[in-house]
Scaffold this active site. Structure first.
Site, PDB file in Angstrom:
ATOM      1  CD  GLU A 272      -6.489 -12.029   6.334  1.00 20.58           C
ATOM      2  OE1 GLU A 272      -5.976 -11.839   5.619  1.00 20.58           O
ATOM      3  OE2 GLU A 272      -7.494 -11.421   7.131  1.00 20.58           O
ATOM      4  CD  GLU A 407       0.139 -19.647  -2.107  1.00 20.26           C
ATOM      5  OE1 GLU A 407      -0.732 -19.572  -1.663  1.00 20.26           O
ATOM      6  OE2 GLU A 407       0.280 -18.603  -0.962  1.00 20.26           O
TER       7      GLU A 407
HETATM    8  P1  NAD Z   1      -4.030 -25.201   4.379  1.00 21.19           P
HETATM    9  O1  NAD Z   1      -5.446 -24.705   3.749  1.00 21.19           O
HETATM   10  O2  NAD Z   1      -4.045 -26.883   3.802  1.00 21.19           O
HETATM   11  O3  NAD Z   1      -3.901 -25.263   6.032  1.00 21.19           O
HETATM   12  C1  NAD Z   1      -4.737 -24.472   6.859  1.00 21.19           C
HETATM   13  C2  NAD Z   1      -5.764 -25.440   8.078  1.00 21.19           C
HETATM   14  O4  NAD Z   1      -6.430 -25.496   7.708  1.00 21.19           O
HETATM   15  C3  NAD Z   1      -4.836 -26.226   8.125  1.00 21.19           C
HETATM   16  O5  NAD Z   1      -4.674 -26.235  10.101  1.00 21.19           O
HETATM   17  C4  NAD Z   1      -5.543 -27.574   8.273  1.00 21.19           C
HETATM   18  O6  NAD Z   1      -5.157 -28.748   8.989  1.00 21.19           O
HETATM   19  C5  NAD Z   1      -6.949 -27.069   7.952  1.00 21.19           C
HETATM   20  N1  NAD Z   1      -8.082 -27.626   7.063  1.00 21.19           N
HETATM   21  C6  NAD Z   1      -7.431 -28.280   6.388  1.00 21.19           C
HETATM   22  N2  NAD Z   1      -8.761 -28.618   5.566  1.00 21.19           N
HETATM   23  C7  NAD Z   1      -9.366 -28.767   6.032  1.00 21.19           C
HETATM   24  C8  NAD Z   1     -11.094 -28.454   5.979  1.00 21.19           C
HETATM   25  N3  NAD Z   1     -11.633 -28.758   4.711  1.00 21.19           N
HETATM   26  N4  NAD Z   1     -12.173 -27.435   7.061  1.00 21.19           N
HETATM   27  C9  NAD Z   1     -11.177 -26.680   8.152  1.00 21.19           C
HETATM   28  N5  NAD Z   1      -9.774 -26.258   7.390  1.00 21.19           N
HETATM   29  C10 NAD Z   1      -8.593 -27.409   6.699  1.00 21.19           C
HETATM   30  O7  NAD Z   1      -2.891 -24.801   4.501  1.00 21.19           O
HETATM   31  P2  NAD Z   1      -1.810 -24.574   4.960  1.00 21.19           P
HETATM   32  O8  NAD Z   1      -1.099 -24.746   3.840  1.00 21.19           O
HETATM   33  O9  NAD Z   1      -1.118 -25.343   6.569  1.00 21.19           O
HETATM   34  O10 NAD Z   1      -0.876 -22.996   4.755  1.00 21.19           O
HETATM   35  C11 NAD Z   1      -0.304 -22.190   3.772  1.00 21.19           C
HETATM   36  C12 NAD Z   1      -0.912 -21.589   3.424  1.00 21.19           C
HETATM   37  O11 NAD Z   1      -1.865 -20.986   3.720  1.00 21.19           O
HETATM   38  C13 NAD Z   1      -0.870 -20.848   2.239  1.00 21.19           C
HETATM   39  O12 NAD Z   1      -1.512 -20.816   0.646  1.00 21.19           O
HETATM   40  C14 NAD Z   1      -1.062 -19.248   2.248  1.00 21.19           C
HETATM   41  O13 NAD Z   1      -0.426 -18.424   1.845  1.00 21.19           O
HETATM   42  C15 NAD Z   1      -1.682 -19.244   3.760  1.00 21.19           C
HETATM   43  N6  NAD Z   1      -1.158 -18.529   4.532  1.00 21.19           N
HETATM   44  C16 NAD Z   1      -2.158 -16.874   4.599  1.00 21.19           C
HETATM   45  C17 NAD Z   1      -2.146 -16.118   5.813  1.00 21.19           C
HETATM   46  C18 NAD Z   1      -2.770 -14.688   5.362  1.00 21.19           C
HETATM   47  O14 NAD Z   1      -2.310 -14.085   5.530  1.00 21.19           O
HETATM   48  N7  NAD Z   1      -3.077 -14.914   4.366  1.00 21.19           N
HETATM   49  C19 NAD Z   1      -0.787 -16.690   5.832  1.00 21.19           C
HETATM   50  C20 NAD Z   1      -0.019 -17.518   6.277  1.00 21.19           C
HETATM   51  C21 NAD Z   1      -0.608 -18.482   6.050  1.00 21.19           C
END
Ligand code: NAD
Length: 509
Positions: A272, A407
């Site tokens: 997601e 975004e």
């Molecule tokens: P992010 O992608 O930076 O991190 C998300 C998670 O992934 C964190 O736990 C992070 O530590 C982990 N992560 C980072 N690098 C990784 C890797 N190489 N392998 C595996 N895991 C890794 O996102 P964020 O800044 O925490 O959240 C914001 C983003 O999430 C925005 O783009 C937002 O749109 C999205 N989001 C989507 C939904 C949805 O349901 N579509 C809901 C909430 C947030």
């Protein structure tokens, strides 16, 4: 020195009851039924973005060796858990939901301190976890399959749902309790064991969820909680052969990386991801209603919702009136610490996000859009120590501009004028994302056309782009995900596998 689980829990409880601004509590990982320090011996700070000097709690800076231990525990616990009847698994989730309800306000305060959004929003975040917990607990008594006639005599055919195995759950910081809960509850209900890695900006809420599930009666090893850097821990989790499925909510960039790694082993992965959500405002719309809805969907949670409104595609006949209304709403918003009752909008989640959002203001100006309000960090008076950014509105935005395509993830709304419904739909569908989209119109004909024409997983009529209901499916099209849906009954399907069974019963002579 080793401590028992109950000793550790008692210590954690006692520390929790201490004054919140005294020496911050250090949380441990929870692996195989024990709270354990990371093998690294290192911790990181969970910072309050409203007062960045305040450390809310400390967490383990784990390494792949901790992930290995968590996966080992999850694998060991799997046979017993998958053999536990689904209604009993559901009972534990129901108890967890009721415990969340009892402690909702105290947990919400902690969430506001680690994430920044105002209390009424953190109460709502936990409410989503409660509502979904109650809903999904009942799925333990359903988990329906199909029973259909066979083409052959003396034969019966049916399908059953089976757990996948060990599931890795990786969550973002913007819904610190709702998202870990809406992944963990159905994964557990379906009979999987779990390794949960929360975002490093908001591990406290996920730790509270873990504590509550333990208290609700979850056996050792069924849920394992490991904190630390996404890159190294995430990759260790995503590439381990013991993991049957990865469920990640996060940015599209990280989602693509995870999908690539999973693809190498054909590991199931549910993603997601990001959004660039649009509200269309037609010339027959109720403009006041549309303005209020966009102000909430664009600036609520400081614009840090995956479904936040970041584009408003307005019919040119009403564009000026709409823009004036939105600017007035933005300028009325009281920005401050989310714990203060009068706060309308809290800080961004950290100082890095202030820089990232401000870069988009500079990009918008360079691209030739008109900055109507905001466009700057807020540092005056009580805001000096926080990661604050002013609610920002750009007008005269063209659909191809970066501020209309990428975004931003902040309180940042771009107004794009259009001349017709057809143009509005073309612009709405013109980004790589397809999470949420909305339209304001008084025409029934336009409503039904929009329901058909908007390429998004969620469509809202005469409402902003936010506001999921946990008994309905949630997810996006295009690069907002990879085709899965969370929440609702789909959630249990997502975390289970269908098995088709053929039973032959010819008479034996
Ligand atoms: P992010 O992608 O930076 O991190 C998300 C998670 O992934 C964190 O736990 C992070 O530590 C982990 N992560 C980072 N690098 C990784 C890797 N190489 N392998 C595996 N895991 C890794 O996102 P964020 O800044 O925490 O959240 C914001 C983003 O999430 C925005 O783009 C937002 O749109 C999205 N989001 C989507 C939904 C949805 O349901 N579509 C809901 C909430 C947030």
């Amino acid at each position: 020195m080793t401590t028992t689980t109950s000793e550790t829990q008692q210590t954690q409880q006692a520390q929790h009851e201490a004054a919140p601004h005294s020496e911050p509590k250090t949380y441990l990982n929870y692996i195989g039924g024990e709270w354990r320090p990371s093998v690294s011996g290192q911790t990181f700070d969970d910072i309050n973005p409203a007062h960045q000097q305040e450390v809310v709690a400390r967490f383990q800076r784990s390494t792949p060796a901790d992930i290995d231990a968590a996966l080992h525990a999850a694998e060991e616990a799997l046979p017993h858990w998958r053999a536990t009847p689904a209604p009993q698994r559901g009972e534990i989730i129901l108890r967890a939901a009721l415990l969340l309800e009892q402690r909702q306000h105290e947990l919400a305060r902690d969430m506001t301190r680690e994430m920044g959004k105002p209390l009424r929003e953190t109460i709502g975040d936990i409410q989503t976890a409660i509502d979904f917990g109650k809903f999904v607990a009942g799925e333990g008594r359903r988990a329906e399959g199909e029973t259909v006639p066979s083409a052959l005599a003396d034969k019966m055919c049916l399908t059953i749902r089976q757990p996948l195995g060990v599931v890795g759950i990786i969550t973002p910081w913007n819904f610190p309790m709702a998202i870990p809960a809406w992944k963990t509850f159905p994964a557990l209900l379906a009979g999987n064991t779990v390794v949960l890695k929360p975002a490093s900006d908001t591990p406290l809420s996920a730790a509270h969820l873990t504590e509550i599930l333990i208290e609700a009666g979850l056996p050792a090893g069924v849920l394992n909680f490991v904190t630390g850097p996404g890159g190294s821990l995430g990759d260790a989790l995503v590439t381990d052969a013991r993991v049957a499925m990865i469920s990640l909510t996060g940015s599209t960039e990280v989602g693509k990386h995870v999908a690539e790694l999973c693809g190498r082993d054909l590991r199931r992965c549910s993603l997601e991801l990001g959004g660039k959500n649009a509200v269309i405002v037609m010339d027959d719309a109720n403009i006041e209603e549309a303005v209020k809805a966009v102000a909430w969907a664009g600036f609520g949670t400081t614009g840090q919702r995956c479904t936040a409104t970041s584009r408003v595609i307005v019919h040119e006949k009403v564009a000026r009136r709409f823009a004036e209304g939105l600017v007035a709403e933005a300028e009325k918003l009281r920005v401050g610490d989310g714990l203060a009752a009068e706060t309308g909008m809290g800080p961004l989640v950290n100082a890095g996000r202030v820089t990232a959002v401000h870069e988009y203001t500079e990009i918008g100006q360079l691209e030739g859009a008109t900055l109507l309000t905001g466009g700057r960090p807020l540092q005056e008076g009580e805001l000096a120590d926080g990661a604050y950014y002013a609610p920002t509105v750009f007008a005269d935005v063209k659909p191809h501009m970066r501020i209309a395509q990428e975004e931003v993830f902040g309180p940042f709304v771009s107004i794009i004028p259009v001349a017709s419904y057809e143009e509005a739909v073309e612009v709405a569908n013109s980004t790589i994302y397809g999470l949420s989209c909305a339209i304001f119109t008084e025409s029934a004909r336009t409503v039904f056309r929009a329901m058909r024409d908007l390429n998004a997983g969620l469509v809202y009529i005469n409402a902003g782009t936010t506001g999921a209901e946990p008994h309905l499916p949630f997810g996006g099209t295009k690069q907002s995900g990879n085709g899965h849906r969370e929440l609702g009954r789909k959630a249990v399907e997502e975390f289970s596998e269908v098995k088709t069974v053929f039973v032959s019963y010819p008479q034996v002579e």
